[in-house]
Scaffold this motif. Sequence first.
Motif, short mmCIF file in Angstrom:
data_model
loop_
_atom_site.label_atom_id
_atom_site.label_comp_id
_atom_site.label_asym_id
_atom_site.label_seq_id
_atom_site.Cartn_x
_atom_site.Cartn_y
_atom_site.Cartn_z
N ASP A 147 -46.84 70.69 -8.72
CA ASP A 147 -48.04 70.51 -9.53
C ASP A 147 -48.27 69.02 -9.82
OD1 ASP A 147 -50.07 70.57 -11.36
OD2 ASP A 147 -49.22 72.24 -12.53
N ARG A 149 -50.15 67.69 -11.76
CA ARG A 149 -50.34 67.40 -13.19
C ARG A 149 -49.02 67.10 -13.87
NH1 ARG A 149 -53.81 72.61 -14.50
NH2 ARG A 149 -51.98 73.42 -13.45
N LEU A 150 -47.94 67.75 -13.38
CA LEU A 150 -46.62 67.46 -13.95
C LEU A 150 -46.19 66.05 -13.57
CD1 LEU A 150 -44.63 70.80 -13.49
CD2 LEU A 150 -45.85 69.94 -15.50
N LEU A 153 -47.91 63.73 -15.74
CA LEU A 153 -47.23 63.72 -17.04
C LEU A 153 -46.07 62.74 -17.00
CD1 LEU A 153 -46.38 64.98 -19.85
CD2 LEU A 153 -44.85 66.41 -18.50
N SER A 156 -47.27 59.29 -17.18
CA SER A 156 -47.74 58.92 -18.52
C SER A 156 -46.56 58.63 -19.44
CB SER A 156 -48.62 60.03 -19.12
OG SER A 156 -47.82 61.05 -19.66
N LEU A 157 -45.39 59.20 -19.13
CA LEU A 157 -44.19 58.93 -19.93
C LEU A 157 -43.39 57.79 -19.33
CD1 LEU A 157 -43.18 62.62 -20.62
CD2 LEU A 157 -44.23 61.02 -22.20
N GLN A 163 -36.90 58.90 -11.42
CA GLN A 163 -36.88 59.90 -12.49
C GLN A 163 -37.86 61.03 -12.19
OE1 GLN A 163 -37.57 57.27 -15.86
NE2 GLN A 163 -35.54 57.77 -16.67
N PHE B 100 -49.78 60.88 -24.79
CA PHE B 100 -50.87 61.55 -24.09
C PHE B 100 -50.74 63.05 -24.26
CE2 PHE B 100 -53.77 59.63 -20.80
CZ PHE B 100 -54.66 60.68 -20.76
N PHE B 102 -52.48 66.35 -22.78
CA PHE B 102 -53.43 66.76 -21.76
C PHE B 102 -54.11 68.07 -22.15
CE2 PHE B 102 -50.23 64.16 -19.70
CZ PHE B 102 -51.00 63.27 -18.99
N ARG B 106 -48.76 71.33 -19.90
CA ARG B 106 -47.92 70.65 -18.91
C ARG B 106 -46.45 70.61 -19.33
NH1 ARG B 106 -51.59 65.82 -16.26
NH2 ARG B 106 -53.51 67.00 -16.28
N LEU B 107 -45.94 71.73 -19.79
CA LEU B 107 -44.50 71.80 -20.08
C LEU B 107 -43.77 72.06 -18.78
CD1 LEU B 107 -44.71 74.00 -23.29
CD2 LEU B 107 -44.52 71.52 -23.15
N PHE B 119 -37.95 65.48 -23.52
CA PHE B 119 -38.10 64.90 -22.17
C PHE B 119 -38.44 63.40 -22.19
CE2 PHE B 119 -40.77 64.74 -18.12
CZ PHE B 119 -39.68 64.55 -17.32
N PRO B 120 -39.43 62.98 -22.99
CA PRO B 120 -39.75 61.54 -22.99
C PRO B 120 -38.56 60.70 -23.45
CG PRO B 120 -41.44 62.81 -24.15
CD PRO B 120 -40.31 63.75 -23.89
N GLU B 122 -35.43 61.47 -23.04
CA GLU B 122 -34.47 61.47 -21.94
C GLU B 122 -34.87 60.40 -20.91
OE1 GLU B 122 -33.91 65.38 -20.32
OE2 GLU B 122 -33.31 64.56 -18.38
N ARG B 167 -44.18 66.67 -28.04
CA ARG B 167 -43.67 65.81 -26.98
C ARG B 167 -44.39 64.46 -26.97
NH1 ARG B 167 -44.64 68.21 -21.30
NH2 ARG B 167 -46.75 67.72 -21.93
N LEU B 171 -41.98 59.57 -28.72
CA LEU B 171 -41.63 58.15 -28.65
C LEU B 171 -42.30 57.36 -29.77
CD1 LEU B 171 -41.77 57.70 -24.78
CD2 LEU B 171 -39.74 57.59 -26.21
#
Lengths: 251, 312
Positions: A147, A149-150, A153, A156-157, A163, B100, B102, B106-107, B119-120, B122, B167, B171
């Motif tokens: 996906d 979109r993931l 994501l 964006s992080l 990674q 952000f 969305f 988006r998990l 997650f961020p 990590e 999430r 940060l």
Amino acid sequence: MKRLRSLLPVVFGGLAFLGLWAAIVWIGDYPDFILPGPGQVLGRFATAWLDGTLLEHTVVTLLEVLLGFTVGAIVGLAVGALLARSRRAGMVLSPYLVAAQSTPILALAPLLVIWFGDGLLSKIVICSLIVFFPVAVSTTVALRGVDRRLIELGRSLRATRRQVLSTIELPAALPGILGGMRVGVTLAVVGAIISEWAGAQAGLGWLLNIARGSSFDTPLMFATLLTIALLGVALYGVMALVERRLVGVRG
Amino acid sequence: MAVRERIGHPDSPASGVAASPAVLLEGVRVEFPQAAGGRLIALDDVAFEVAPREVVAIIGPNGCGKSTLLRVVGGLLPSASGTVSLDGRRVDGPDPAVGFVFQEPRLLPWRDTLDNVAFPLELAGMATDERRRRAGELLRQVGLDRFASYRPHQLSGGMRQRAAIARALALGPSILLLDEPFSALDALTRERFNVELLKLWDRTASTILLVTHSIREAIFLADRVLVLSPRPGRVIAEVRSPLRRPRSARDLDDSSIAEAAIEIRHHLGFSGEEGDRASELTTDEAVLLHEAAVTPGGSDAATGSDDMAALS
């Protein structure tokens, strides 16, 4: 209890198969060296395991399968990832990969035995060649299907490319990749048998040759075939277990 | 002017550096090369600023580039010309100051809620114990602490979006970008989320830039509502929210919302009162035309067009 009940059709199917087999032998009154009955085959299977013949050759073949699968799967993963990442690599490599895959391994095996000898090395080469393709294809497809979109994501992080690959793309592609490996592991058994057939000093494929050629021991051929089939089923089962552990339940 | 008073909020990180706006766009233009050749101009000459701790909503017809605009601000998409600055720094990639959220949660489906929120942290290299503790705190803030070990598919749509918001806060961003974050929720849940978002905003001292389809939501949440034109999108109007802070659920039914809504609708071009406006497209008609022009088929092209353009 429920598991047991779901096994019932399998057991019934097996019994029906054995019954049909026994009936054919009985009606046709075939000699042992053409078609032995199920009782004889099971008896030969038992004695060959008890006297260590099958154990010895199964260990040889299993080692070839495991090493060949490992090498083939690693190379398949790497090439699959490369193909997924780069359109150009795909355009350059794909025709050759498909051509190589379309050449029957049966035809290649004798040549590879001449090049790499009749020991373990040629077996690993042949096994990994046959495992490589389904793993590479499934890896490419699975990685391309992640996906977008993931991945966005992750960007964006501020995830690095590495990674993104390790925390998003690979886990997301894992079910597909493991599916390719499941196909690959059964093909690895085929590859090992074919390579032993083409020239070896031990292994189930070699034993098959001996049973047929020099000793006319057709019941032993059947017992060996049964062992090969069981080996394939067992390895497939292990892959399925690994898959369940790694992938688990996803929505 | 309630907005300006909020700038000096005690726990605002920006209270000392009020000189530079949290978000500043100048002459931003975004183009996408088209398969058929030529370029699609998604945004043209977009300029606005957002003060620290201000909440600004962006509203506009489908396909006008709202999501694209948010991606440019978040550094996910480069602009063809013009500049974007956050807290006085020029944006040239995803910025650590930005959280952000969305349109979809988006998990990561293979992680439980806690690990999704962590997650961020990590990715940023925080030690396991610490990030799990911090993620636990965030889950409490959004009311999901009892669902820490659930996988995304075991959560309701609202819970998933809560997790996504947690999430985004992980940060400690000074700027939150929200891309139609509640559009997948039912109307009642959506109102509750609006109220909760304001509470969260009160605690987290973030500047919020929000894209929405809902005029009422925009007026309720934001200090200012920016109206974008159909493609190529540009800011054609700015409407101040009449509501005073702090706001509560009661304000959802405030009559002043209706007045502001009429003004926004007027700018969107479907007031229907003036004769010269009658020939203009309604939003829905514009959507249909845009879908036809932008994407060959596809019913969720409305938002999809922005997404796909952004990702291609």
